[in-house]
Write a protein that holds these residues in place. Structure first.
Motif, PDB file in Angstrom:
ATOM      1  N   ARG A  74       0.924  -1.276  -0.246  1.00  0.00           N
ATOM      2  CA  ARG A  74      -0.032  -0.110   0.086  1.00  0.00           C
ATOM      3  C   ARG A  74       0.871   1.148   0.001  1.00  0.00           C
ATOM      4  N   GLY A  75       2.138   1.106  -0.102  1.00  0.00           N
ATOM      5  CA  GLY A  75       3.165   2.449  -0.077  1.00  0.00           C
ATOM      6  C   GLY A  75       3.830   2.808   1.254  1.00  0.00           C
ATOM      7  N   GLY A  76       3.545   2.120   2.329  1.00  0.00           N
ATOM      8  CA  GLY A  76       3.940   2.265   3.608  1.00  0.00           C
ATOM      9  C   GLY A  76       5.489   1.806   3.534  1.00  0.00           C
ATOM     10  N   SER A  77       6.003   2.265   4.759  1.00  0.00           N
ATOM     11  CA  SER A  77       7.463   2.011   4.887  1.00  0.00           C
ATOM     12  C   SER A  77       7.642   0.582   5.046  1.00  0.00           C
ATOM     13  N   SER A  78       9.136   0.359   4.622  1.00  0.00           N
ATOM     14  CA  SER A  78       9.377  -1.137   4.597  1.00  0.00           C
ATOM     15  C   SER A  78      10.312  -1.445   5.887  1.00  0.00           C
ATOM     16  N   LEU A  79      10.363  -0.451   6.780  1.00  0.00           N
ATOM     17  CA  LEU A  79      11.249  -0.491   7.902  1.00  0.00           C
ATOM     18  C   LEU A  79      10.672  -1.611   8.833  1.00  0.00           C
ATOM     19  N   GLU A  80       9.476  -1.674   8.889  1.00  0.00           N
ATOM     20  CA  GLU A  80       8.821  -2.889   9.841  1.00  0.00           C
ATOM     21  C   GLU A  80       9.135  -4.295   9.168  1.00  0.00           C
ATOM     22  N   LEU A  81       8.983  -4.194   7.941  1.00  0.00           N
ATOM     23  CA  LEU A  81       9.254  -5.574   7.235  1.00  0.00           C
ATOM     24  C   LEU A  81      10.781  -5.878   7.484  1.00  0.00           C
ATOM     25  N   LEU A  82      11.762  -4.815   7.421  1.00  0.00           N
ATOM     26  CA  LEU A  82      13.030  -5.051   7.583  1.00  0.00           C
ATOM     27  C   LEU A  82      13.367  -5.795   8.939  1.00  0.00           C
ATOM     28  N   GLY A  83      12.822  -5.210  10.054  1.00  0.00           N
ATOM     29  CA  GLY A  83      13.024  -5.768  11.446  1.00  0.00           C
ATOM     30  C   GLY A  83      12.596  -7.257  11.460  1.00  0.00           C
ATOM     31  N   MET A  84      11.321  -7.382  10.848  1.00  0.00           N
ATOM     32  CA  MET A  84      10.650  -8.622  10.917  1.00  0.00           C
ATOM     33  C   MET A  84      11.416  -9.702  10.168  1.00  0.00           C
ATOM     34  N   CYS A  85      11.879  -9.282   8.983  1.00  0.00           N
ATOM     35  CA  CYS A  85      12.881 -10.383   8.382  1.00  0.00           C
ATOM     36  C   CYS A  85      14.143 -10.546   9.235  1.00  0.00           C
ATOM     37  N   ALA A  86      14.694  -9.403   9.634  1.00  0.00           N
ATOM     38  CA  ALA A  86      16.027  -9.757  10.389  1.00  0.00           C
ATOM     39  C   ALA A  86      15.753 -10.724  11.472  1.00  0.00           C
ATOM     40  N   ALA A  87      14.617 -10.472  12.103  1.00  0.00           N
ATOM     41  CA  ALA A  87      14.516 -11.361  13.385  1.00  0.00           C
ATOM     42  C   ALA A  87      14.203 -12.853  12.985  1.00  0.00           C
ATOM     43  N   MET A  88      13.305 -12.987  11.985  1.00  0.00           N
ATOM     44  CA  MET A  88      13.057 -14.240  11.642  1.00  0.00           C
ATOM     45  C   MET A  88      14.164 -15.184  10.841  1.00  0.00           C
ATOM     46  N   GLY A  89      14.928 -14.285  10.226  1.00  0.00           N
ATOM     47  CA  GLY A  89      16.336 -14.871   9.702  1.00  0.00           C
ATOM     48  C   GLY A  89      17.148 -15.545  10.736  1.00  0.00           C
ATOM     49  N   ALA A  90      17.179 -14.637  11.651  1.00  0.00           N
ATOM     50  CA  ALA A  90      18.248 -14.999  12.772  1.00  0.00           C
ATOM     51  C   ALA A  90      17.508 -16.235  13.590  1.00  0.00           C
ATOM     52  N   ALA A  91      16.128 -16.222  13.892  1.00  0.00           N
ATOM     53  CA  ALA A  91      15.531 -17.338  14.488  1.00  0.00           C
ATOM     54  C   ALA A  91      15.845 -18.599  13.617  1.00  0.00           C
ATOM     55  N   HIS A  92      15.675 -18.499  12.465  1.00  0.00           N
ATOM     56  CA  HIS A  92      15.756 -19.731  11.613  1.00  0.00           C
ATOM     57  C   HIS A  92      17.252 -20.308  11.824  1.00  0.00           C
ATOM     58  N   ILE A  93      18.174 -19.320  11.968  1.00  0.00           N
ATOM     59  CA  ILE A  93      19.511 -19.764  12.007  1.00  0.00           C
ATOM     60  C   ILE A  93      19.812 -20.512  13.382  1.00  0.00           C
TER      61      ILE A  93
END
Length: 158
Positions: A74-93
């Protein structure tokens, strides 16, 4: 007659709601990539057996991923997605290498086969790739002064 012409020109100059706010292509690509990530998580949930608590957590992560992708689409900021992906990637590792707080999931002591390591690492790779893409989109949003962000170009350099 003049009033009718004035009204017609005024109506023609008002942009439609859809065209008033064009979503940048970078947001669309990132949003659909994040939504695809949610689909991958659902496929993993269907193909690899999980206990009820882990299944509930996986569904919650998937819903959060869809929420972030909807915001970016919808054109919003991608910063929340950035944080979520960082946390999920670290959790999978952490799940792959068997950190103490994830000892009950995909570590060697969990009783899962070693074949689960590759899907977990691929999902971590996907999360980190989305994180990198979200950082690029966030940088583009900041440099152009997109709505909901503050512009880094506050003064002109002479």
């Amino acid at each position: 007659m003049a009033a009718a012409a004035l009204t017609a020109s005024a109506v023609a100059s008002v942009p439609s709601r859809r065209s008033a706010r064009l979503i940048p292509p970078r947001n669309r690509v990132l949003g659909w990539a994040a939504a695809s990530s949610a689909v991958v998580h659902l496929v993993v949930l269907a193909l690899i057996p999980h206990s009820l608590p882990w299944a509930v957590l996986l569904v919650a992560m998937t819903l959060w991923c869809l929420k972030c992708s909807w915001c970016v689409l919808r054109g919003g900021s991608s910063l929340e997605l950035l944080g979520m992906c960082a946390a999920m990637g670290a959790a999978h590792i952490a799940m792959v290498i068997g950190m103490p707080w994830f000892a009950g999931h995909h570590s060697g002591s969990a009783g899962h086969s070693a074949s689960h390591v590759v899907p977990m690492l691929l999902i971590a790779l996907m999360e980190f790739a989305l994180m990198f893409a979200a950082a690029l989109v966030a940088r583009g949003q900041l440099s152009t002064g997109a709505p909901g962000t503050r512009s880094v170009r506050t003064t002109e350099i002479a």
